[in-house]
Motif scaffolding. Structure first.
Motif, PDB file in Angstrom:
ATOM      1  N   ARG A  21      -8.374   7.605  14.924  1.00 58.85           N
ATOM      2  CA  ARG A  21      -8.771   6.508  14.036  1.00 58.85           C
ATOM      3  C   ARG A  21      -8.218   5.176  14.554  1.00 58.85           C
ATOM      4  N   PRO A  28      -9.728   2.306  10.452  1.00 60.91           N
ATOM      5  CA  PRO A  28     -10.631   1.173  10.197  1.00 60.91           C
ATOM      6  C   PRO A  28     -11.386   1.313   8.886  1.00 60.91           C
ATOM      7  N   ARG A  29     -11.416   2.501   8.349  1.00 59.42           N
ATOM      8  CA  ARG A  29     -12.013   2.786   7.040  1.00 59.42           C
ATOM      9  C   ARG A  29     -11.611   4.205   6.687  1.00 59.42           C
ATOM     10  N   ASP A  82     -13.307  -1.461   4.179  1.00 59.88           N
ATOM     11  CA  ASP A  82     -14.311  -1.186   5.211  1.00 59.88           C
ATOM     12  C   ASP A  82     -14.801  -2.510   5.806  1.00 59.88           C
ATOM     13  N   MET A  92      -5.349  -5.771   9.188  1.00 59.94           N
ATOM     14  CA  MET A  92      -6.670  -6.001   9.804  1.00 59.94           C
ATOM     15  C   MET A  92      -7.481  -7.003   9.000  1.00 59.94           C
ATOM     16  N   LEU A 137     -17.629  -2.764  13.585  1.00 58.27           N
ATOM     17  CA  LEU A 137     -16.227  -3.176  13.497  1.00 58.27           C
ATOM     18  C   LEU A 137     -15.895  -4.263  14.518  1.00 58.27           C
ATOM     19  N   GLU A 154     -10.307   3.970  17.330  1.00 59.87           N
ATOM     20  CA  GLU A 154     -11.515   3.262  16.871  1.00 59.87           C
ATOM     21  C   GLU A 154     -11.212   1.772  16.708  1.00 59.87           C
ATOM     22  N   ILE A 155     -10.048   1.489  16.151  1.00 60.00           N
ATOM     23  CA  ILE A 155      -9.639   0.090  15.963  1.00 60.00           C
ATOM     24  C   ILE A 155      -9.487  -0.582  17.327  1.00 60.00           C
TER      25      ILE A 155
END
Lengths: 390, 201
Positions: free
Chosen positions: A337, A190-191, A302, A170, A311, A340-341
């Motif tokens: 998670r 993503p974190r 992050d 990423m 993001l 989320e990406i």
């Protein structure tokens, strides 16, 4: 590099055969997120397959917490343990070395030969130990970009990684948008969540509170914090498997044959034996300072933070096409998670596909040759190969 | 690729070139591929079947593995020009809620479903049996279809929620329109296509 084809029991495809790692000297200074500068550094790397004339068929493999540059193949004919992602990398495998030139390296700060806590600090003539700077995922991407420069690769056909490796993918897409065509983000997040950081902190405390840690200068004392590192790894392994997978694999099986409790604290349940074995074998091959540094890199990662906690804004500058893969039994970096990406990429109007793999193990599945998983990787990368005329 | 199903080609006529589209239950991605080629749309498909997801990925179609019954909460209001769903409505737990969500996420919605008012269905029911028709080939006990409706039912739902019907195409099982369908749509239409817009207020 010999590319002997040998039968692969895991499925279609062969082995890259015997591989030889090499050290790449990077003489360009690298300024790190922490503010310090490394005047030069060395990275260990292995490559598999051939770079085409257009230099368009290169794939970078980013490793996870305990990985290294030995991603595929073996070191000797009688070597029984191949590289950590041998199931996916090789001739005819999803990351097909007949079509791609695959680069795997040991990240800066690692302990497998790349510049890090166990290598010599040229300024002092001593091993860096705890004085090695804490590096971030962004630092790794900068360092890996210098590797690309050295290899004459302007643009990766794909950058691929699982877990912490997926975080690097990423970051690549965000920081070097024109230098990769495809980003394959596997079993990542993503974190790190508060829970992820909490587990990392316990692992670090296990190491730091080991009386043999000596504030990281254990090498100078001729020892190492084996108990702490072992505990850290045992803890990690719990997060790599799902509850269900642990039940299926170990249940409440006792080591002793007679099925009686021994009423002491020796190894008794099979799961205890497994964790102790994993912990001990890790101590033999890994450095505690590197483990501390790698867990910190996860915690610091992050990309949204650099873009107003948004993001999608971070991904807006990305140009790569994304494949995001998650495993449904993974609770370390759960499918939500990965969503989320994906959601952020959709908001950013990026090309993205998302595959949720029905998985038996949990987080560890990203290393396994699951048929559904490899079918997705193979299908995606086959198109990438066509696209770059590999 | 084999020739596109005529109903999918028809949907293409309803989609403005260059728009952003979400295809719910996109299967192997045939519609998205067609719309990308002929209408230069950008977008994503949602699909639950792993083999279909893998097929989309291998074909270079953006696909997101998702269960439509989980809703569209991951997508922002007005995020797409069109949200399309072909032949999945009747398999949903709450088709009404999903269509409402589609109308939130998309500016316009295209939805297709098999008409349960077709004369073959009625004939079977008059004989006292659940229908087995070319449009509904599965047995009652193993069908994925749990919320079948007639044209009249669907249009009543649209009226109830104030969804505007911008266009409809009523086809037989070969995806053709005809005089019989025009004369008695709820008896002769086998496949219904509707283009909807959310209430004006």
């Amino acid at each position: 590099m010999a590319a002997t084809s040998q039968a692969n029991i895991e499925g279609a495809g062969g082995s890259v055969g015997i591989v030889v790692p090499r050290a790449l000297e990077i003489t360009e200074p690298l300024t790190l997120d922490c503010g310090r500068t490394l005047p030069q550094h060395t990275l260990m790397l292995e490559t598999y397959g051939r770079l085409n004339v257009a230099r368009s068929n290169a794939i970078l493999i980013c490793h996870a917490l305990s990985g290294d540059h030995h991603a595929a193949g073996i070191y000797a004919a009688d070597d029984r343990k191949p590289g950590w992602w041998d199931s996916a990398i090789g001739p005819g495998k999803p990351i097909d070395t007949d079509r791609f030139f695959v680069v795997a390296l040991n990240n800066l700060g690692g302990c497998r030969g790349s510049t890090g806590p166990t290598t010599i600090n040229p300024e002092t003539g001593q091993a860096w130990g705890p004085d090695f700077p804490i590096v971030t995922v962004r630092d790794w991407v900068r360092s890996q970009a210098l590797v690309a420069d050295a290899l004459g690769i302007d643009c990766w056909a794909a950058v691929v990684g699982g877990s912490l490796g997926g975080m690097q993918v990423m970051q690549w897409a965000i920081d070097c948008p024109t230098r990769l065509r495809h980003a394959l983000v596997i079993a990542a997040a993503p974190r790190a969540s508060a829970q992820n950081i909490a587990f990392n902190e316990i692992a670090r405390q296990a190491i730091i509170s080991d009386p043999d840690f000596h504030e990281g200068r254990y090498a100078e004392h001729g020892t190492k914090p084996s108990r702490g590192l072992k505990l850290a790894r045992m803890l990690g392994h719990i997060t790599y498997l799902s509850d269900e997978a642990m039940r299926a694999r170990f249940g409440r099986l006792l080591r002793g044959g007679d099925g009686r409790f021994s009423f002491n604290y020796d190894v008794e349940f099979e799961v205890e034996s497994y964790l102790r074995y994993q912990g001990q074998s890790f101590v033999d091959r890994f450095d505690a300072n590197t483990y501390l540094l790698m867990t910190k890199a996860i915690d610091y990662f992050d990309p949204a933070r650099d873009h107003g906690d948004d993001l999608a804004a971070a991904f807006a500058q990305a140009r790569a096409k994304f494949l995001v893969v998650a495993f449904d039994a993974d609770w370390r970096f759960s499918p939500s998670r990965s969503r989320e990406i994906v959601n952020a990429l959709v908001v950013a109007d990026r090309d993205v596909s998302y595959a949720l793999i029905d998985s038996p193990l949990g987080h560890d599945d990203f290393l396994m040759p699951l048929p559904d998983y490899h079918k997705v990787l193979r299908g995606y990368l086959s198109r990438v190969a066509d696209e770059v005329s590999a | 690729m084999s020739t596109l199903r005529p109903d999918l080609a028809l949907i293409g006529d309803w989609i403005a070139p260059g728009s952003r589209i979400l295809d719910l239950g996109c299967g192997d991605g045939a519609l998205l591929a067609h719309l990308a080629r002929t209408r230069q749309v950008r977008g994503y498909g949602l699909e639950i079947d792993p083999d279909n997801v893998a097929a989309c990925i291998a074909a270079g179609i953006n696909v997101i593995h998702a269960d439509l019954d989980d809703g569209l909460a991951d997508f922002a209001t007005g995020a797409f020009d069109y949200v399309v769903m072909t032949h999945a409505l009747q398999a949903l737990v709450r088709p009404d809620l999903v269509v409402a969500e589609m109308l939130r996420v998309g500016r316009e919605v295209v939805v297709t479903f098999p008409n349960f008012g077709h004369w073959r269905v009625r004939q079977a029911l008059l004989r006292g049996r659940m229908p087995l028709t070319p449009a509904l080939p599965a047995q009652w006990y193993d069908t994925e279809n749990i919320h079948l409706c007639t044209l009249a039912d669907f249009e009543a739902l649209c009226r109830e929620f104030g969804w505007q019907v911008l266009a409809r195409a009523l086809l037989d099982r070969r995806h053709r329109s005809g005089k019989l369908i025009a004369a008695a749509p709820n008896l002769f239409c086998e496949n219904a296509l509707y283009k909807l817009r959310r209430p004006a207020h």
